[in-house]
Design an enzyme around this catalytic site. Structure first.
Site, mmCIF file in Angstrom:
data_model
loop_
_atom_site.group_PDB
_atom_site.id
_atom_site.type_symbol
_atom_site.label_atom_id
_atom_site.label_comp_id
_atom_site.label_asym_id
_atom_site.label_seq_id
_atom_site.Cartn_x
_atom_site.Cartn_y
_atom_site.Cartn_z
ATOM 1 N N SER A 3 56.578 -37.195 77.606
ATOM 2 C CA SER A 3 56.641 -36.126 78.854
ATOM 3 C C SER A 3 55.707 -36.610 79.695
ATOM 4 C CB SER A 3 56.539 -35.207 79.041
ATOM 5 O OG SER A 3 55.547 -34.107 78.756
ATOM 6 N N SER B 8 53.067 -35.714 73.769
ATOM 7 C CA SER B 8 53.466 -36.312 74.951
ATOM 8 C C SER B 8 51.867 -37.098 75.919
ATOM 9 C CB SER B 8 53.453 -35.183 75.566
ATOM 10 O OG SER B 8 55.129 -34.464 75.274
ATOM 11 N N LYS C 289 49.905 -35.269 86.604
ATOM 12 C CA LYS C 289 51.258 -34.997 86.696
ATOM 13 C C LYS C 289 51.788 -33.551 87.105
ATOM 14 C CE LYS C 289 53.266 -34.156 81.507
ATOM 15 N NZ LYS C 289 53.260 -34.208 80.325
#
Length: 494
Positions: free
Chosen positions: A160, A184, A79
Site C-alpha cells: 500500500s 506493504s 505516508k
C-alpha cells in the site's frame, strides 16, 4: 556537487553538518521537486512550509554552534496513514476526507524531534488495503519507471505504500515512512528499485497510525540505501507507553553497527519459496543473491518452512477480521464523512456513510472479516487461521536452529501495469506470497534492489531475520547492496 535531490539521507545529513549547503536550500530543492512531479500523484497534501520551518530551525541551531540533530537538513515524505497535527490525514479514503488530527503520531513526532521536516502526505492504497496503489480514493499513484520496450503503460508502484516508493524512486523525497501489514513496505520497494525494512513487530509505535490490522501493522522506513534505512529506523524506533504492543527495549545504533562482512553467518534458503510458475528471472536473481551471500562470507543452508503455503489464506482471514473491528469506528457520528438521508435512522446513517465512504476493496475485506468473525464461522475460519499463524511462527523458530537469516525473492514479479490485475483480487493478493509469512510471525524483513528484468524494471531480494535482529538484516542487506551495485534509476518523463 550533485543536485541536492540526488543526495541520500546520509549525504544530506553529512553535507548539512559540513556546511556544504543550508537546510533551507535542501528543503527548497525538494519542495520544488514535489511541485514539479504532480503527474505521479504521489502526494495528497504538500506541506512546503513545514519543511522550510524545520530547515530554518536547523540552520539557526547550526549558526549558534549547537550540535546538529540526527535528521537536521533532511525533509521527508509521510505516508497518509500517519496522523499529523493540523494536516489532513485521510488514509487515502473518502470517509476521512477533511480530517485534520489535533495530535501527532508518535513516529512523526520522533522524526520532527530528530530535526526532519515534512514535504507532505503521501498517497497510498485506501486504509493500506492493496498491493498496487489502485484503491486510493484520490486516484492511482504512477510509478516513475517505464518498460524499456517502449511501451507507455503506466506501472503500479506497489502498495500500500505506493506513494512512498514512487516519491523516493523519483528523487522527490530522500526517504519516506511506510507501513507494512503483509508486505506493504517491501513489495513497493522492490517494484521501484529502493530499499525498505519492516522491523520486528513492536519496534515502532502504532500510536497515531490509522489502524488496518492491529496485530500485523508495523511502521518502517523506505529510502534509496540500506544506510539510509538504518538512520531512519533509529529515529523512528523506541518504546511508547501509549502503545500496548510497543517493545520496551533500547534502540540499537544500527547505522554504527553496519557491516557487509557475513563471516560466521548462516543464510537459509527456504525451499517452499520456489513457487509454481515463478519467472525464470526471479529465480536467476535469487541464485545470484545466494552467490553474493557466499562471497560476503556466509554459509548457505537449505531450510524448510512447511506451513508457508497456508500463510496467504491465513493472512487474508486474520487481516480482514481485524480490519472489520478497527474500521467499525467510522460510523458518521464522531468525525469524517456523514451521509444522513432524509428520514433515516441511526442504522441507515451507518449504512449510507460507509457505502459512500469506503472503496470497493475496503468493503470486500470488511465483508470477509465480518463473515469470519460471525458466530457460526469464528471457530471454522478465524480461530483456525490463528492456529496456522502459530505454526508458521514455529516454522521460523525451527529454521533459526539451522540458520541466522533467510534470503528469498521479495515479490513474484516486477511491477505490472495499472489495471492489469485489479479485476482479479486473488491475482493481486498473490503479490504478497513472499512477504506475508514474516509478517504473521512478527519478524524483521527487508527488501533490497538487486537487478533489472528483461524490460528494465527493478527486482528485489528479501532478507528475513530473527526477532529483534534488525542489525543482522541490515548487514545482510548492505552485503547485497554492495555486490549488486544497483544504480539504475527511472528516466525522468513526468
Amino acid at each position: 556537487m550533485a543536485q541536492l535531490t540526488d543526495l541520500t539521507v546520509a549525504e544530506l545529513r553529512d553535507g548539512f553538518r559540513a556546511g556544504d549547503f543550508s537546510a533551507r536550500e535542501a528543503a527548497e530543492a525538494f519542495n520544488a521537486a514535489v511541485a514539479g512531479a504532480k503527474t505521479l500523484n504521489a502526494f495528497l497534501v504538500e506541506t512546503p512550509d513545514h519543511a522550510l520551518a524545520a530547515a530554518d530551525a536547523a540552520d539557526r541551531a547550526r549558526a549558534a554552534g549547537e550540535e546538529a540533530k540526527p535528521l537536521a537538513g533532511v525533509p521527508l515524505g509521510i505516508k497518509d496513514l500517519f496522523c499529523t497535527e493540523g494536516v489532513e490525514t485521510t488514509a487515502a479514503s473518502h470517509i476521512l476526507g477533511g480530517f485534520k488530527p489535533t495530535y501527532e503520531s508518535t513516529i512523526t513526532a520522533k522524526l520532527w524531534a530528530a530535526g526532519a521536516g515534512m514535504l507532505g502526505k503521501l498517497n497510498m492504497d485506501q486504509f493500506a488495503m492493496g498491493s498496487s496503489n489502485e484503491t486510493s480514493a484520490f486516484g492511482n499513484v504512477i510509478s516513475p519507471w517505464r518498460r524499456s520496450d517502449g511501451g507507455n503503460a503506466p506501472l503500479a508502484p506497489g502498495g500500500s505504500s505506493g506513494g512512498s516508493s514512487a516519491a523516493v524512486a523519483a528523487r522527490i523525497a530522500p526517504a519516506a515512512t511506510g507501513t507494512d501489514t503483509g508486505g506493504s513496505i517491501r513489495q513497493p520497494a522492490a517494484f521501484t528499485g529502493i530499499s525498505g525494512i519492516k522491523p520486528t513487530y513492536g519496534r515502532c509505535s502504532r500510536w497515531g497510525v490509522v489502524a488496518f490490522a492491529s496485530s500485523l501493522d508495523q511502521a518502517g522506513p523506505m529510502a534509496r540505501t540500506v544506510r539510509d534505512c538504518a538512520i531512519m529506523l533509529e529515529a523512528m524506533s523506541g518504546f511508547d507507553p501509549k502503545d500496548a504492543t510497543s517493545l520496551d527495549m533500547p534502540v540499537p545504533a544500527w547505522e554504527q553497527g553496519l557491516s557487509p562482512d557475513l563471516k560466521g553467518k548462516r543464510i537459509g534458503i527456504p525451499k517452499e519459496y520456489r513457487v509454481d510458475n515463478m519467472p525464470a528471472e526471479i529465480d536467476a536473481l535469487w541464485q545470484q543473491g545466494i552467490a553474493w551471500m557466499r562471497d560476503a562470507g556466509a554459509e548457505i543452508v537449505d531450510v524448510s518452512l512447511p506451513h508457508t503455503r497456508y500463510a496467504l489464506p491465513a493472512y487474508y482471514i486474520i487481516a480482514p477480521a481485524e480490519a472489520s473491528s478497527n474500521l467499525a469506528r467510522y460510523d458518521g457520528v464522531r468525525y469524517g464523512l456523514r451521509e444522513l438521508p432524509e428520514g433515516a435512522g441511526l442504522q441507515d446513517m451507518y449504512a449510507a456513510t460507509r457505502a459512500a465512504g469506503f472503496g470497493a476493496e475496503v468493503k470486500r475485506r470488511l465483508m470477509i472479516g465480518t463473515y469470519v468473525l460471525s458466530a457460526g464461522f469464528y471457530d471454522a475460519y478465524y480461530n483456525q487461521a490463528q492456529k496456522v499463524r502459530a505454526l508458521i511462527a514455529r516454522d521460523f523458530d525451527q529454521a533459526w536452529e539451522q540458520c541466522d537469516l533467510l534470503l528469498t525473492p521479495t515479490a513474484p514479479s516486477a511491477a505490472f501495469a495499472l489495471g492489469e490485475k485489479s479485476a482479479d483480487p486473488l491475482a493481486m493478493y498473490l503479490n504478497d506470497v513472499f512477504t506475508v509469512p514474516s509478517s504473521l510471525a512478527g519478524l524483521p524483513a527487508m527488501s533490497v534492489p538487486a537487478g533489472l528484468d528483461a524490460q528494465g524494471l527493478p527486482l528485489g531480494l528479501q532478507i528475513i531475520g530473527k526477532a529483534f535482529d534488525e542489525q543482522g538484516v541490515l548487514n545482510a542487506g548492505l552485503a547485497l547492496e554492495q555486490r549488486a551495485g544497483f544504480t539504475a534509476r527511472p528516466d525522468r518523463w513526468w
